[in-house]
Design an enzyme around this catalytic site. Structure first.
Site, PDB file in Angstrom:
ATOM      1  N   ARG A   1       0.839  -1.211   0.000  1.00 38.04           N
ATOM      2  CA  ARG A   1       0.000   0.000   0.000  1.00 38.04           C
ATOM      3  C   ARG A   1       0.866   1.250   0.000  1.00 38.04           C
ATOM      4  NH1 ARG A   1      -3.475  -1.368   5.172  1.00 38.04           N
ATOM      5  NH2 ARG A   1      -1.332  -1.727   5.768  1.00 38.04           N
TER       6      ARG A   1
ATOM      7  N   GLU B   1      -5.100 -22.529  13.500  1.00 42.13           N
ATOM      8  CA  GLU B   1      -4.012 -22.892  14.403  1.00 42.13           C
ATOM      9  C   GLU B   1      -4.555 -23.175  15.795  1.00 42.13           C
ATOM     10  OE1 GLU B   1      -0.740 -20.216  14.350  1.00 42.13           O
ATOM     11  OE2 GLU B   1      -0.497 -20.394  12.207  1.00 42.13           O
TER      12      GLU B   1
ATOM     13  N   ALA C   1       3.106 -15.178   7.448  1.00 38.07           N
ATOM     14  CA  ALA C   1       2.418 -14.036   8.059  1.00 38.07           C
ATOM     15  C   ALA C   1       1.340 -14.523   9.036  1.00 38.07           C
ATOM     16  CB  ALA C   1       1.825 -13.144   6.976  1.00 38.07           C
TER      17      ALA C   1
ATOM     18  N   HIS D   1       4.586 -23.035  12.957  1.00 37.25           N
ATOM     19  CA  HIS D   1       4.632 -21.626  13.361  1.00 37.25           C
ATOM     20  C   HIS D   1       5.916 -21.314  14.125  1.00 37.25           C
ATOM     21  CE1 HIS D   1       1.818 -17.997  14.192  1.00 37.25           C
ATOM     22  NE2 HIS D   1       3.035 -17.619  13.966  1.00 37.25           N
ATOM     23  N   ILE D   2       7.018 -21.755  13.550  1.00 37.82           N
ATOM     24  CA  ILE D   2       8.315 -21.499  14.177  1.00 37.82           C
ATOM     25  C   ILE D   2       9.276 -20.800  13.228  1.00 37.82           C
ATOM     26  CG2 ILE D   2       8.171 -23.396  15.845  1.00 37.82           C
ATOM     27  CD1 ILE D   2      10.058 -24.969  13.904  1.00 37.82           C
ATOM     28  N   GLY D   3       8.757 -20.194  12.187  1.00 31.49           N
ATOM     29  CA  GLY D   3       9.606 -19.562  11.182  1.00 31.49           C
ATOM     30  C   GLY D   3      10.517 -18.477  11.741  1.00 31.49           C
TER      31      GLY D   3
END
Length: 150
Positions: free
Chosen positions: A14, A104, A74, A122-124
């Site tokens: 944006r 999740e 994300a 979810h450990i990135g």
């Protein structure tokens, strides 16, 4: 305008970067349509909002090249998971790497059964550097509390 490693990086946001920032980072701003049609690897980095809820759906996925991959680190609800599963099964795109999921902490079995998807729990952000930084911030806060600063 190739990235130093021979990779062309395009982005959509944006708020476009300044020309100087784009030049320094070796990136080019494109329309959302162009981002989906030209990307070989589409990496999603948007906040989860009402506007981004299931934003990546079959309509956008179908714009991608059959050889493309999507990465989502994300928020899970940004991708309409049902549409992604369908696109992966039908080979509309080549694959996906997901660190976040629509529901999740559960990971749907339909995703886990696919051979063209990589799933992480979810450990990135759990790199050695990130964990070290977090430990330092926590230690600094403890010292501030003990000194009465905060």
């Amino acid at each position: 305008r190739a990235y130093p490693f021979g990779m062309n990086i395009i982005y959509h946001n944006r708020h476009r970067l300044s020309s100087a920032q784009e030049k320094k980072l070796h990136v080019k701003s494109v329309s959302l349509n162009e981002l989906f049609t030209k990307s070989d690897v589409l990496s999603i980095h948007v906040p989860y909002t009402k506007e981004t809820h299931q934003f990546v759906n079959m309509k956008l996925i179908k714009k991608m090249k059959q050889t493309s991959y999507v990465i989502n680190t994300a928020r899970g609800k940004i991708i309409k998971e049902k549409d992604l599963i369908s696109a992966l099964k039908q080979k509309i795109i080549s694959g996906a790497a997901l660190d976040v999921f629509e529901k999740e902490p559960a990971i749907g079995t339909k995703l886990a059964e696919l051979d063209n998807v990589i799933l992480t729990p979810h450990i990135g952000a759990q790199t050695k550097e990130a964990q070290s930084l977090a430990a330092n911030v926590i230690a600094e806060k403890i010292v501030q509390i003990l000194r009465g600063v905060i």
